[in-house]
Design a protein around this motif. Structure first.
Motif, PDB file in Angstrom:
ATOM      1  N   ASP A   1      -5.478  -8.878   6.546  1.00 18.08           N
ATOM      2  CA  ASP A   1      -5.699  -9.460   5.047  1.00 18.08           C
ATOM      3  C   ASP A   1      -3.980  -8.745   4.800  1.00 18.08           C
ATOM      4  O   ASP A   1      -3.686  -7.500   4.746  1.00 18.08           O
ATOM      5  CB  ASP A   1      -6.395  -8.339   4.257  1.00 18.08           C
ATOM      6  CG  ASP A   1      -6.970  -9.004   3.007  1.00 18.08           C
ATOM      7  OD1 ASP A   1      -5.971  -8.646   1.518  1.00 18.08           O
ATOM      8  OD2 ASP A   1      -7.462  -9.519   2.380  1.00 18.08           O
ATOM      9  N   ALA A   2      -3.569  -9.394   3.528  1.00 21.01           N
ATOM     10  CA  ALA A   2      -2.735  -9.246   3.489  1.00 21.01           C
ATOM     11  C   ALA A   2      -2.329  -7.402   2.794  1.00 21.01           C
ATOM     12  O   ALA A   2      -1.227  -6.797   2.293  1.00 21.01           O
ATOM     13  CB  ALA A   2      -1.115 -10.490   2.674  1.00 21.01           C
ATOM     14  N   GLN A   3      -3.217  -7.518   2.084  1.00 18.90           N
ATOM     15  CA  GLN A   3      -3.275  -6.319   1.011  1.00 18.90           C
ATOM     16  C   GLN A   3      -4.015  -4.998   1.408  1.00 18.90           C
ATOM     17  O   GLN A   3      -3.225  -4.062   1.099  1.00 18.90           O
ATOM     18  CB  GLN A   3      -3.947  -6.751  -0.846  1.00 18.90           C
ATOM     19  CG  GLN A   3      -3.625  -8.139  -1.122  1.00 18.90           C
ATOM     20  CD  GLN A   3      -4.393  -8.363  -2.233  1.00 18.90           C
ATOM     21  OE1 GLN A   3      -5.119  -7.828  -2.083  1.00 18.90           O
ATOM     22  NE2 GLN A   3      -3.303  -9.369  -3.193  1.00 18.90           N
ATOM     23  N   ASN A   4      -4.633  -5.377   1.748  1.00 23.52           N
ATOM     24  CA  ASN A   4      -5.430  -4.157   2.284  1.00 23.52           C
ATOM     25  C   ASN A   4      -5.815  -3.541   3.972  1.00 23.52           C
ATOM     26  O   ASN A   4      -5.808  -2.878   4.249  1.00 23.52           O
ATOM     27  CB  ASN A   4      -7.249  -4.254   2.413  1.00 23.52           C
ATOM     28  CG  ASN A   4      -8.253  -5.346   2.960  1.00 23.52           C
ATOM     29  OD1 ASN A   4      -7.356  -5.743   3.959  1.00 23.52           O
ATOM     30  ND2 ASN A   4      -8.807  -5.736   1.602  1.00 23.52           N
ATOM     31  N   LYS A   5      -5.272  -4.346   4.593  1.00 20.80           N
ATOM     32  CA  LYS A   5      -4.333  -4.394   6.149  1.00 20.80           C
ATOM     33  C   LYS A   5      -5.725  -4.233   6.943  1.00 20.80           C
ATOM     34  O   LYS A   5      -6.147  -4.336   7.894  1.00 20.80           O
ATOM     35  CB  LYS A   5      -4.143  -3.333   6.240  1.00 20.80           C
ATOM     36  CG  LYS A   5      -2.544  -3.344   5.721  1.00 20.80           C
ATOM     37  CD  LYS A   5      -1.675  -4.088   5.518  1.00 20.80           C
ATOM     38  CE  LYS A   5      -0.400  -3.808   5.011  1.00 20.80           C
ATOM     39  NZ  LYS A   5      -0.172  -4.238   3.390  1.00 20.80           N
TER      40      LYS A   5
ATOM     41  N   PRO B   1      -8.223  -0.689  -5.620  1.00 20.50           N
ATOM     42  CA  PRO B   1      -7.773  -2.484  -6.690  1.00 20.50           C
ATOM     43  C   PRO B   1      -6.538  -3.313  -6.001  1.00 20.50           C
ATOM     44  O   PRO B   1      -5.686  -1.831  -5.178  1.00 20.50           O
ATOM     45  CB  PRO B   1      -7.227  -2.006  -7.760  1.00 20.50           C
ATOM     46  CG  PRO B   1      -8.103  -0.117  -7.909  1.00 20.50           C
ATOM     47  CD  PRO B   1      -8.295   0.008  -7.052  1.00 20.50           C
ATOM     48  N   ASN B   2      -6.636  -4.398  -5.833  1.00 22.84           N
ATOM     49  CA  ASN B   2      -5.224  -4.655  -5.372  1.00 22.84           C
ATOM     50  C   ASN B   2      -3.982  -4.864  -6.357  1.00 22.84           C
ATOM     51  O   ASN B   2      -4.222  -4.114  -7.550  1.00 22.84           O
ATOM     52  CB  ASN B   2      -5.821  -6.516  -5.898  1.00 22.84           C
ATOM     53  CG  ASN B   2      -6.948  -6.505  -4.566  1.00 22.84           C
ATOM     54  OD1 ASN B   2      -6.783  -5.902  -3.338  1.00 22.84           O
ATOM     55  ND2 ASN B   2      -7.257  -8.009  -4.932  1.00 22.84           N
ATOM     56  N   GLY B   3      -2.744  -4.366  -5.829  1.00 20.10           N
ATOM     57  CA  GLY B   3      -1.715  -4.067  -6.384  1.00 20.10           C
ATOM     58  C   GLY B   3      -1.125  -2.602  -6.169  1.00 20.10           C
ATOM     59  O   GLY B   3       0.037  -2.485  -6.333  1.00 20.10           O
ATOM     60  N   LEU B   4      -2.147  -1.950  -5.544  1.00 22.07           N
ATOM     61  CA  LEU B   4      -1.745  -0.156  -5.381  1.00 22.07           C
ATOM     62  C   LEU B   4      -1.364  -0.098  -4.570  1.00 22.07           C
ATOM     63  O   LEU B   4      -1.468  -0.918  -3.326  1.00 22.07           O
ATOM     64  CB  LEU B   4      -2.634   0.740  -6.072  1.00 22.07           C
ATOM     65  CG  LEU B   4      -3.320   1.188  -6.851  1.00 22.07           C
ATOM     66  CD1 LEU B   4      -5.010   1.424  -6.385  1.00 22.07           C
ATOM     67  CD2 LEU B   4      -2.932   1.264  -8.339  1.00 22.07           C
ATOM     68  N   ASN B   5      -0.017  -0.065  -3.889  1.00 14.37           N
ATOM     69  CA  ASN B   5       0.630   0.535  -3.157  1.00 14.37           C
ATOM     70  C   ASN B   5       0.013   1.574  -2.283  1.00 14.37           C
ATOM     71  O   ASN B   5      -0.278   2.428  -2.652  1.00 14.37           O
ATOM     72  CB  ASN B   5       2.140   0.487  -3.229  1.00 14.37           C
ATOM     73  CG  ASN B   5       2.727   1.969  -4.017  1.00 14.37           C
ATOM     74  OD1 ASN B   5       2.246   2.946  -4.555  1.00 14.37           O
ATOM     75  ND2 ASN B   5       3.298   1.780  -4.864  1.00 14.37           N
ATOM     76  N   GLU B   6       0.827   2.179  -1.197  1.00 14.94           N
ATOM     77  CA  GLU B   6       0.185   3.666  -0.310  1.00 14.94           C
ATOM     78  C   GLU B   6       0.448   4.532  -1.268  1.00 14.94           C
ATOM     79  O   GLU B   6      -0.169   5.650  -1.178  1.00 14.94           O
ATOM     80  CB  GLU B   6       0.860   3.770   1.202  1.00 14.94           C
ATOM     81  CG  GLU B   6       0.372   2.140   1.778  1.00 14.94           C
ATOM     82  CD  GLU B   6       0.610   2.228   3.700  1.00 14.94           C
ATOM     83  OE1 GLU B   6       1.701   3.262   3.622  1.00 14.94           O
ATOM     84  OE2 GLU B   6       0.976   1.011   3.738  1.00 14.94           O
ATOM     85  N   GLU B   7       1.389   5.081  -1.770  1.00 13.49           N
ATOM     86  CA  GLU B   7       1.768   6.102  -1.990  1.00 13.49           C
ATOM     87  C   GLU B   7       0.658   6.910  -3.798  1.00 13.49           C
ATOM     88  O   GLU B   7      -0.004   7.672  -3.628  1.00 13.49           O
ATOM     89  CB  GLU B   7       3.511   6.396  -3.262  1.00 13.49           C
ATOM     90  CG  GLU B   7       3.837   7.372  -3.257  1.00 13.49           C
ATOM     91  CD  GLU B   7       3.369   8.811  -2.678  1.00 13.49           C
ATOM     92  OE1 GLU B   7       3.662   9.788  -3.332  1.00 13.49           O
ATOM     93  OE2 GLU B   7       3.667   8.220  -1.318  1.00 13.49           O
ATOM     94  N   GLU B   8       0.717   4.908  -4.683  1.00 12.27           N
ATOM     95  CA  GLU B   8      -0.184   5.538  -5.482  1.00 12.27           C
ATOM     96  C   GLU B   8      -1.724   5.805  -4.971  1.00 12.27           C
ATOM     97  O   GLU B   8      -2.459   6.576  -5.591  1.00 12.27           O
ATOM     98  CB  GLU B   8      -0.498   4.139  -6.119  1.00 12.27           C
ATOM     99  CG  GLU B   8       0.608   4.028  -7.184  1.00 12.27           C
ATOM    100  CD  GLU B   8       0.482   2.383  -7.803  1.00 12.27           C
ATOM    101  OE1 GLU B   8       1.622   2.400  -8.407  1.00 12.27           O
ATOM    102  OE2 GLU B   8       0.624   1.740  -7.232  1.00 12.27           O
TER     103      GLU B   8
END
Length: 790
Positions: free
Chosen positions: A31-35, A151-158
């Motif tokens: 999955d491109a978002q949650n890996k 949630p979708n859209g959060l990056n690793e730092e967030e």
């Protein structure tokens, strides 16, 4: 000789030549978002030839044809075409989830090709269902993680910042389970899975290790798939063919030259039933299920379950599950308290060591289909069974949580919580009976007290202790003591001796395991208005025999003192006290009932057969003279479930007394009327308490449930329950009875509101027939429905 040598040399050359041309392509779809890996994605690589990713999203292509590009697709994701030369060094293929979808309009030919294939699957499901196979055994390795779903859209730092604010380690899971189970199967309906090893992060004792094994079924061929305690209609079933919509998404060839059909399914919009959404990969030749993915079409109590299964063909045309995956998503606890983010428990199971000729016999099987022995001394370390090594994140989870568990004594906390569920508070070698702390009924009023008994930590084979309570309504003390011995705990047996100086409801009768612990039938005790005082002792033996029978033999010797005049008697005089002895037997038969042996005890999986109860006893009592009597009671209960998730419940119940019997024994507890009170199932809601009595009676309780809003995410899923109750009885002169037939009907709006513990509803019932009351409003009964969620 030379010819043989020449042929051998030529054969070796050909094999070498083919092997030299055979190329292998490996990769993983994530999955491109949650890996997270994507199970059962389609990989088409050359002129319609393709394969399917496994439960870990991995695939392997072995072909002598040069592969230049891969066409990758999966339901819920945007299809992608990848050039082989463009793949990164790790061969990771990323698929983006579809962010939105237009209303689906499927233009199908006159005969839906997907439906044609699914009919063939259903026609052959009996020969592919492992439940129908001859004896076999296998080993399953289970692994489950629990973590937040971001949630979708959060990056690793967030995500790291959020975890830090919640006090959660960024590089570990919230929880990790591992277990290994040994599954043995004898024939249809006869099998057992035994959890033989386990490990749970944060706990020394793997007391919860069996949880991942209980989350999903072993195969996907039964008419109903049981998930989250609910029965979902299987799309690969005869009723499913007419209630699901099927679409042939793709067809391609497998490596062995056979066709594979990729078919999606979803509930039809005009059908109201508890359904699933997902897709099948169907083997073109055998019409067996190669893979299945299923998601509950709606949530249940705020939870949604995802199930994926992959099958493998073995010898003799048999197909066995190879990989199983389940994901449980839940985001709310209670009506007001919610988790900051949804939580997901993701479990994977790997089936190994399949043996179709095991050395087993029918004697190894009983009605316990799952047993957890991972906490016993004979269990082995989980490391001896791991299907794959622990990841760095797994190891860190164990390291962190085991440290937290030791520091905060999580083992003791978990065991305390489990004792709470059983109704006890552990106190070392003793335990406090929580049911005696506070209670209420209309005769005794508010009751306060305490009960102290020995705990399993002292001995699992016996318990002894006593209780004391005080009723502020009748201003009287009650007490009792008990000794119970369980020589064969796994056989559900006990020998008991008890003494009581306590009150009991007039005219009651009880069946062997007749009421479940969390059933709303137990609310009837709150309504009790008439009680008799009993002083005496009782002894008996309970045991199981012939697999599906349970019996109890008892003897009671007591002095009875009626406390108030009985409403069903024409006289207002309080009956005289008397001494009584009674001996009898109680039987319960639940054919094909299966159990799970868990740390909470035996948990029934239910049965599709009617459950039958039977009591028979003889007694004598002495007032001015010694008199004798006999009595029998019986009950038959059955629930009929339908493909549209509607259900019909029928209960028949009756009793008969002969000889000379005291009036306290007359059957007088069929009613549960109050001006506004709790709904008590299988009672007459419009009949006053002790209004009637009978020496012989028969009663019918009939109800039909219609669930609404099933395939939705609505938190509230109401049901309409229509009911009719009928009773006919007889009694001696001077006793008010219902020999002309008592009738009532009603409607129950179930689950209008719910929280984490209870579901609430409203009901109204109407009394009619020979015992219709003169005042119209007196024939109506309004009640609050209160049921436990679990």
């Amino acid at each position: 000789m030379r010819k043989c040598f020449f042929l051998f040399t030529l054969l070796v050359f050909l094999i070498f030549e083919v092997s030299a041309q055979l190329k292998t392509y490996k990769g993983q779809v994530i999955d491109a978002q949650n890996k997270e890996p994507i199970a059962f994605a389609n990989i088409v690589y050359s002129q319609g030839a393709g394969t399917v990713t496994d439960i870990d999203g991995k695939f392997e292509i072995r072909t002598n044809v040069k592969v230049t590009q891969l066409s990758v697709s999966c339901l819920g994701y945007e299809p992608q075409i990848y050039l082989v030369n463009d793949l990164d060094g790790k061969n990771k293929i990323l698929l983006k989830p579809q962010e939105y979808s237009l209303p689906t309009v499927d233009v199908l030919p006159v005969e839906n090709p997907a439906l044609i294939v699914m009919r063939q699957v259903v026609d052959k499901k009996d020969q592919h269902n492992p439940e129908n196979y001859n004896p076999y055994s296998c080993i399953l390795y289970h692994k489950m993680t629990l973590d937040f779903e971001w949630p979708n859209g959060l990056n690793e730092e967030e995500i790291r910042e959020i975890k830090d604010s919640l006090g959660v380690n960024n590089d570990s899971y919230l929880f990790l389970f591992e277990s290994v189970s040994e599954k043995k199967h004898w024939k249809k309906g006869v099998g057992k899975e035994k959890v033989i090893s386990g490990r749970v992060s944060g706990l020394k004792d793997p007391i919860l290790a069996s949880f991942p094994a209980m989350l999903q079924p072993f195969s996907f061929y039964e008419q109903y798939i049981k998930l989250l305690g609910f029965s979902y209609l299987n799309p690969a079933s005869k009723p499913g063919l007419s209630t699901y919509h099927f679409v042939l998404e793709d067809t391609y060839g497998s490596s062995d030259g056979d066709s594979i059909y990729y078919i999606s399914y979803r509930p039809k919009k005009d059908k109201n039933f508890r359904g699933l959404t997902g897709a099948f990969h169907i083997d073109g030749k055998s019409k067996a299920i190669r893979t299945v993915s299923a998601t509950t079409a709606g949530t249940e109590n705020g939870m949604r379950l995802f199930v994926r299964q992959k099958y493998q063909a073995i010898s003799n045309g048999l197909w066995f599950p190879k990989q199983l995956e389940s994901s449980l998503q839940f985001g709310g606890i209670g009506a007001a308290r919610r988790l900051p983010f949804p939580m997901v428990g993701t479990g994977k199971s790997y089936v190994t060591a399949i043996n179709t000729s095991p050395d087993i016999s029918a004697k190894e099987f009983d009605n316990v289909i799952m047993e957890d022995i991972s906490s016993t001394k004979s269990s082995q370390e989980i490391s001896a069974f791991r299907y794959e090594p622990l990841t760095a994140r797994d190891s860190l989870t164990y390291h962190i949580l085991d440290s937290i568990g030791r520091k905060n004594h999580l083992d003791a906390l978990i065991k305390t919580q489990m004792s709470f569920v059983k109704g006890y508070l552990p106190m070392g070698k003793l335990q406090l009976d929580l049911s005696k702390l506070i209670d209420y009924n209309d005769y005794e009023g508010l009751k306060l007290g305490a009960g102290i008994y020995t705990s399993p930590s002292l001995s699992e084979n016996f318990t002894t202790g006593g209780y004391y309570t005080y009723g502020f309504g009748d201003k009287a003390s009650k007490y009792g003591a008990k000794l119970s011995v369980t020589p064969f705990a796994k056989k559900d047996s006990r020998i008991y001796l008890e003494y009581k100086d306590d009150v009991y409801a007039t005219g009651t009768y009880e069946f062997m395991d007749g009421v479940k612990n969390l059933s709303s039938e137990r609310f009837s005790r709150f309504l009790t208005e008439t009680m008799d005082l009993s002083q005496g002792w009782a002894t008996g033996v309970d045991f199981r025999f012939l697999k599906f029978f349970k019996a109890g033999v008892f003897y009671v010797n007591q002095d009875i003192a009626p406390q108030v005049a009985y409403k069903f008697m024409e006289s207002d005089i309080v009956a005289n006290g008397f001494s009584m002895q009674e001996a009898g037997i109680k039987l319960r038969w639940a054919n094909k009932e299966m159990f799970i042996s868990s740390p909470l005890g035996l948990i029934s999986k239910g049965t599709s057969w009617p459950t039958v109860w039977f009591n028979a006893s003889k007694g004598q009592w002495k007032d001015d003279e010694t008199l004798g009597y006999s009595r029998i009671e019986s009950r038959i209960h059955k629930q009929f479930n339908y493909a549209n998730s509607m259900y019909t419940t029928v209960r028949l119940e009756g009793g008969y007394m002969s000889g000379d019997y005291p009036s306290t024994l007359l059957y007088s507890t069929l009613g549960s009327y109050k001006s506004f009170t709790l709904l008590v199932p299988y009672t007459f809601g419009t009949m006053r308490m002790n209004e009637f009595a009978a020496s012989e009676f028969a009663a019918l309780y009939f109800s039909h449930g219609i669930p609404l809003s099933l395939n939705t995410d609505n938190r509230i899923k109401p049901e309409i329950v229509l009911s009719t109750n009928i009773a006919l009885g007889n009694a001696p002169n001077g006793v008010s009875t219902f020999d002309k037939g008592y009738y009532e009907s009603g409607i129950y709006l179930k689950n209008l509101f719910s929280n984490f513990i209870f579901q609430y509803g409203l009901s109204v019932h109407y009394r009619y027939g020979a015992y219709h009351l003169p005042e119209s409003m007196d024939n109506w009964a309004f009640k609050l429905g209160l049921e436990f969620v679990f």
